[in-house]
Design a protein around this motif. Sequence first.
Motif, PDB file in Angstrom:
ATOM      1  N   GLU A  68      42.176  33.726  28.656  1.00 15.55           N
ATOM      2  CA  GLU A  68      43.561  34.019  28.605  1.00 15.55           C
ATOM      3  C   GLU A  68      44.354  32.625  28.638  1.00 15.55           C
ATOM      4  O   GLU A  68      45.300  32.261  28.136  1.00 15.55           O
ATOM      5  N   ARG A  69      43.745  31.888  29.651  1.00 12.20           N
ATOM      6  CA  ARG A  69      44.346  30.795  30.318  1.00 12.20           C
ATOM      7  C   ARG A  69      44.139  29.682  29.365  1.00 12.20           C
ATOM      8  O   ARG A  69      44.863  28.912  28.994  1.00 12.20           O
TER       9      ARG A  69
ATOM     10  N   ARG B 256      27.988  32.059  35.184  1.00 14.64           N
ATOM     11  CA  ARG B 256      28.122  33.546  35.114  1.00 14.64           C
ATOM     12  C   ARG B 256      29.167  34.027  35.877  1.00 14.64           C
ATOM     13  O   ARG B 256      29.626  33.451  36.653  1.00 14.64           O
ATOM     14  N   MET B 257      30.013  34.862  35.088  1.00 17.82           N
ATOM     15  CA  MET B 257      31.028  35.474  35.635  1.00 17.82           C
ATOM     16  C   MET B 257      31.236  37.158  35.264  1.00 17.82           C
ATOM     17  O   MET B 257      30.595  37.301  34.220  1.00 17.82           O
ATOM     18  N   ASN B 258      32.175  37.799  36.053  1.00 14.74           N
ATOM     19  CA  ASN B 258      32.357  39.139  35.486  1.00 14.74           C
ATOM     20  C   ASN B 258      33.234  39.410  34.379  1.00 14.74           C
ATOM     21  O   ASN B 258      33.815  38.014  34.216  1.00 14.74           O
ATOM     22  N   GLU B 259      33.533  40.475  33.793  1.00 20.41           N
ATOM     23  CA  GLU B 259      34.303  40.512  32.674  1.00 20.41           C
ATOM     24  C   GLU B 259      35.806  40.098  32.960  1.00 20.41           C
ATOM     25  O   GLU B 259      36.628  39.354  32.224  1.00 20.41           O
ATOM     26  N   THR B 260      36.233  40.448  33.997  1.00 18.79           N
ATOM     27  CA  THR B 260      37.766  39.941  34.659  1.00 18.79           C
ATOM     28  C   THR B 260      37.847  38.795  34.526  1.00 18.79           C
ATOM     29  O   THR B 260      38.842  38.098  34.077  1.00 18.79           O
ATOM     30  N   LYS B 261      37.064  37.810  35.311  1.00 16.52           N
ATOM     31  CA  LYS B 261      37.174  36.354  35.545  1.00 16.52           C
ATOM     32  C   LYS B 261      36.963  35.833  33.984  1.00 16.52           C
ATOM     33  O   LYS B 261      37.708  34.731  33.627  1.00 16.52           O
ATOM     34  N   TYR B 262      36.174  36.199  33.071  1.00 18.04           N
ATOM     35  CA  TYR B 262      35.870  35.563  31.762  1.00 18.04           C
ATOM     36  C   TYR B 262      37.148  36.027  30.952  1.00 18.04           C
ATOM     37  O   TYR B 262      37.864  34.862  30.336  1.00 18.04           O
TER      38      TYR B 262
ATOM     39  N   LEU C 261      40.204  36.287  32.085  1.00 20.28           N
ATOM     40  CA  LEU C 261      41.272  35.502  32.530  1.00 20.28           C
ATOM     41  C   LEU C 261      41.052  33.956  32.351  1.00 20.28           C
ATOM     42  O   LEU C 261      42.083  33.331  32.034  1.00 20.28           O
ATOM     43  N   LEU C 262      39.832  33.618  31.917  1.00 19.53           N
ATOM     44  CA  LEU C 262      39.717  32.150  31.689  1.00 19.53           C
ATOM     45  C   LEU C 262      39.901  32.176  30.263  1.00 19.53           C
ATOM     46  O   LEU C 262      40.668  31.168  29.763  1.00 19.53           O
TER      47      LEU C 262
END
Length: 125
Positions: free
Chosen positions: A30-31, A19-25, A27-28
């Motif tokens: 995008e990378r 699980r991760m927040n919207e920002t981390k997701y 970023l994932l």
Amino acid sequence: MTRPKKEKTLTKTKDVHLRMNETKYALLIERARASNMTVSEFVRNALNNQNVIIKYEITADVPEIKQLISQFGKIGNNMNQIARYFNQGGIISSKMKKEIRKALRDIYEMKYEVEKMIREFRGEM
């Protein structure tokens, strides 16, 4: 005609969910896109190519240390009261000087006690 079977060592049989927040997701995603990979490929690649820093935290439930921490807190509170007194224009008196010296002496005594405990913990005594 069916696709040939992969070797058993190459088949992926385990699922990993996190699980991760919207920002981390974001970023994932995008990378992964920037690397021209799927998210799964990107994570597997990161697992193989990135250095993972493992941190160890050693905790000790030692009553003496808890007592010293409590004493440090009390001395800190006293020092804050003294500082507040002077910041509000308090006049230094011989009693105040005595209290300050006592607080500093207590701090140094506790410092030496902590150093002694560390040496004992390390087996240096």
